[in-house]
Enzyme design. Sequence first.
Site, PDB file in Angstrom:
ATOM      1  N   CYS A 159     -17.465 -33.236  21.412  1.00 20.36           N
ATOM      2  CA  CYS A 159     -18.594 -34.167  21.525  1.00 20.36           C
ATOM      3  C   CYS A 159     -19.106 -34.551  20.141  1.00 20.36           C
ATOM      4  CB  CYS A 159     -19.721 -33.529  22.326  1.00 20.36           C
ATOM      5  SG  CYS A 159     -19.268 -33.035  24.003  1.00 20.36           S
ATOM      6  N   ASP A 195     -21.991  -3.871 -11.301  1.00 14.51           N
ATOM      7  CA  ASP A 195     -22.698  -3.750 -12.575  1.00 14.51           C
ATOM      8  C   ASP A 195     -23.556  -2.493 -12.499  1.00 14.51           C
ATOM      9  OD1 ASP A 195     -23.934  -4.532 -15.073  1.00 14.51           O
ATOM     10  OD2 ASP A 195     -25.687  -5.059 -13.860  1.00 14.51           O
ATOM     11  N   CYS A 200      -4.147 -33.401  -2.304  1.00 14.69           N
ATOM     12  CA  CYS A 200      -5.240 -34.046  -1.565  1.00 14.69           C
ATOM     13  C   CYS A 200      -5.992 -35.018  -2.476  1.00 14.69           C
ATOM     14  CB  CYS A 200      -6.207 -32.994  -1.024  1.00 14.69           C
ATOM     15  SG  CYS A 200      -5.454 -31.776   0.069  1.00 14.69           S
ATOM     16  N   CYS A 249      -5.699 -28.873  -2.126  1.00 14.22           N
ATOM     17  CA  CYS A 249      -4.845 -28.767  -3.310  1.00 14.22           C
ATOM     18  C   CYS A 249      -4.900 -30.082  -4.092  1.00 14.22           C
ATOM     19  CB  CYS A 249      -3.404 -28.456  -2.907  1.00 14.22           C
ATOM     20  SG  CYS A 249      -2.664 -29.740  -1.871  1.00 14.22           S
ATOM     21  N   CYS A 277     -19.440 -29.460  23.594  1.00 16.25           N
ATOM     22  CA  CYS A 277     -18.442 -28.738  22.798  1.00 16.25           C
ATOM     23  C   CYS A 277     -18.227 -29.479  21.475  1.00 16.25           C
ATOM     24  CB  CYS A 277     -17.121 -28.605  23.551  1.00 16.25           C
ATOM     25  SG  CYS A 277     -16.306 -30.174  23.859  1.00 16.25           S
TER      26      CYS A 277
END
Length: 864
Positions: free
Chosen positions: A184, A562, A111, A108, A181
């Site tokens: 890391c 379209d 930020c 937003c 994971c």
Amino acid sequence: MQKMKNNTCCNSNQIQANSCCNHTKQTAGLQTSTVATTTPSNQSEEKLDCCESETNDDSDSYDSSCTNHSDSFCSVAKEQSNEEAIKHHTNEAIDFYRVQYTVSGMDCGACAKTIEKSVANMEAVQTVEVQFGTAKMNVAAKNQAVIQEIPRKVAKLGYKAEEIGSHKDKGEIYFVEGMDCGACAKTIEKHMRTIPNVQQVTVNFSTSKMDISHSTDQETIISEVKKAGYNATLASKRARGNTAPAKLIDLSAMFVIISGLLLGTGVGLSFIGVPSTISNVFYGAGMVISGYKPVKSAYFAVKSRALDMNVLMSVAAIGAALIGEWLEGALVVWLFSLGALLQIKSIDRTRNSVKELMELAPLEALVKRGQDIVKVSVEAVTISDIILVKPGDRIPLDGEIVKGESSVNQASITGESIPVDKTVTDDVFAGTVNGHGTLEIEVTKLAQDTTIAKIIEMVEDAQGKQAPSQAFIDKFASIYTPIVFVVALIIMVLPPLVQLGTWGEWFYRGLELLVIACPCALVISTPVAIVAAIGNAAKNGVLIKGGAFLEKAGTITAIAFDKTGTITAGKPTVSDVEVFHKDETALLQLARTLEAYSNHPIAKSIVDYTEAKQINILEGENFQSIVGKGVSATIDGTTYYAGNRKLFNDLGVEPIPKTIDQLQEQAKTIVIIGNNIEILGVICVEDTIRTTTVKAMKQLENDGMKEKVMLTGDNEKTAAFMAKQSNMTRYYANLLPEDKVTSIKKLQQAGYQTAMVGDGINDAPALATADLGIAMGGAGTDTAIETADVVLMADNLEKLPFTMKLSKKALTIIKQNVWFSVLIKVVALVLVLPGWFTLWLAVLSDTGAALLVILNSLRLFKLK
């Protein structure tokens, strides 16, 4: 980056309203921009005359000089002319460096303000402006050092700043091996950001890639990654498609097997009455072999102020050994290593989706050099080279056929398994398979610019982008893990202090809580599913440009289409010929002669139709185009006309046959052939609905799509007929291009999550306005690939229901992963406090949950 110099340039004795100084110069590849320093002054309201700057063509600076340097002020306009000018003053020449960044991760306007304030407080930063709407940040600073520091500053705030125009030149991609994971990946990022010459770094666990911009050498980068406990290889130095670190996995597997044997030996010795000290030696040896890598990674994680699973597991294992629980400690390390190995082998299945794409295009091509045929690498082939492709071979580069004809299987690009007939002047794509005939192809794109190369690049970029749910989980995990770590310390210390148990008992429970604290399964619950879904989509001819768009596709409740080229084939063809006087051949001869010199698509379709029927053209003269009505020509002394109803009304020809009214009600375009006395016949031309369109609409309806809307510039009757034929729920007729945007907004205001499907060029405004923009026929249109959020590479709508199903399935699996990960943690936490859990069970619950999450995500590959 643009460097500018401004000198004092205003004469305080010459006051003039609206005066200003121009201190910028546009250079090749750089944006025109202005920079101002802001200095408080009680004279800021004065408007002073400025001297004109002299342009130096050999420099990026403007030099100005004035007679009076004291209390001089200038008003310097910002980039947008309607913005208020910023006033500044200087007493000496100052060099400014102006850089523009793209900023990602902002939710937003607040930020943007946070980033703006943080960067503005940096030393040597003169001005900073963050625009939330365009996700751009403009910075002016006194030196290059602060420019290099800005991306790292922004990264600490949780966002990513990328210098425009420099990232592709300076950024490097590395494959990182050994990550267990998502935590890391965060550890490596934090460690690399501590290196002074690293400007920015992003590590993606799902794709095992590190994108880094730096000003040091590659050996240093590889060395620093190794210090963190991982191995890095420059992407360009690795063989194409080799994304699986096979040697590392083999080595890890060997360590797991050896430590498992040592652990089993220690348990066996304890059963036959051997002293526990000897068994503990085997346990300790097993811990060292399996635990060396995670402990090393834990050290660098702590050094980088990160709490990942390596840290928590290492603390638990070492703590278990300190309190004499050697078997527990060894079992913890072994289970952790085994789980990590299985996770890596499982997640490589998702990474192989890109590897399979890479292997589609051949590495070499047969090139004609005069009379010789030479085999060279595809990188050595240049545009306009002629390459030879034998039957059964894959086409190495995009190009246009100049000799031969064949059928080409384009499944790798469009997802369509039925081969497409190709002949001279037809386009072909790298990675597709030549059928029965030998082809000579003129190369139109270099190896790095082919359609398959763009697909690979887009898939990799898409898999690296965070979905909204992933961003939320990452933020949650960053808060959750430290809190649980603190709670674990409290559990270790507080109960013994108040005499609720022994120190050893509560220390053990605290270690269990530490192991449970790492949310590995939760962190990978979203990215692994997204990587699998996007990879599967790419293999089936659908490009999804990121997790956010994948998630959005599953929430769509209305789709606007379209008409021309999307619902219909986009090429008018002759459907009916009605003859009122003379015979059909004579009518078609007149039609071909009249339309032969017209470039109108309808005229071309009639000419093509007559040529296919081998109708002869007649001698004609006095050809005329009647604007908005038709054409005329004199044939055998009589003037004939081909045109619309208005033309013959103006000619006064009566009566108009009722058949024409009936044909017009069927949404056919009517071309009337006749003279100024009578109508000889009509030729009906229509843009036919694709057979695939009807199938796709039926499937979407069965899948619960609430609204299927057709957008067309046709009149009301034609639109109504086409909408009914294509099984639409509603239509908007008589639309100009800008009216399509209004139609999209109407659907959104009615509460529908709306997607727009078009060709990606003419429908760009509507695609941008919709919640999800979908371009079709991307295989032949580079612009379509760049325009939309989702690209259907085949020139039909059959892939649309598949895309929606894949998105919904991905959302379902992500929710399953998240809830399962959370539930496992809750159950484990409940069982820890009463002492009903063991340390090895805690490790098993964490690694097991992560493995199950990965395996659940792999189900997305089974969706066809």
